[in-house]
Design an enzyme around this catalytic site. Sequence first.
Site, short mmCIF file in Angstrom:
data_model
loop_
_atom_site.label_atom_id
_atom_site.label_comp_id
_atom_site.label_asym_id
_atom_site.label_seq_id
_atom_site.Cartn_x
_atom_site.Cartn_y
_atom_site.Cartn_z
N TYR A 15 0.84 -1.20 0.00
CA TYR A 15 0.00 0.00 0.00
C TYR A 15 0.88 1.26 0.00
CZ TYR A 15 -3.13 3.58 1.89
OH TYR A 15 -3.82 4.74 2.10
N GLU A 37 -11.66 5.29 5.42
CA GLU A 37 -11.09 6.05 6.55
C GLU A 37 -12.10 6.14 7.69
OE1 GLU A 37 -8.04 6.75 7.03
OE2 GLU A 37 -7.17 6.74 5.03
N TRP A 45 -5.26 0.71 10.44
CA TRP A 45 -5.40 0.76 8.99
C TRP A 45 -5.10 -0.62 8.40
CZ3 TRP A 45 -8.09 3.18 5.74
CH2 TRP A 45 -7.78 3.16 4.37
#
Length: 192
Positions: A15, A37, A45
């Site tokens: 990522y 988010e 995350w």
Amino acid sequence: MKRCEWARTELSIAYHDKEWGVPLHDERSLFEFLILEGAQAGLSWETILQKRDNYRLAFDNFDPVKVAKYNARKVESLLKNAGIVRNRLKISAAIQNAKAFLAVQQEFGSFDSYVWGFVGGKPRRRRRGEPVLAQTPESEALSKDLLKKGFKFVGPTICYAFMQAVGMVHDHNPQCFRSREIRQKPGVRKLK
């Protein structure tokens, strides 16, 4: 190769190396990050990255027109989906945010032009030695305006993480190999 310190797992490294901090202007992808988010609030995350493909399936590849039409039966189905974060408030927020997203597109021509206006249309760069912050005046302004427009799960910290992810803020560590690459050739990415 030096990376930002948070990129430690195979998933977060991929990522980091391919997506994080690269300017993003694709409407569907901006909606995806806004929803992810918000889903991440209170979680890592990494957890969201692990569930990302499941989210794409569950939320019609983040098509805001489709998500805005979700009804109570769809919400119940999503609450049973172990592949996503099964939180009623976050799922309801995704639906409300789809409606608000479409209203912003109608008002501003695109969500992209609206959201990038908070940084003057180009990425804000962190100065050497400046710490990575959890929120900024820009993320506070974005949060306040999004809330006024009916969005949910868009506090200043969530908005700042969104701004980092979509390249509105360039927060790569100055020693990170991606920092120089993005500064020299920021590019524009479009997600699947």
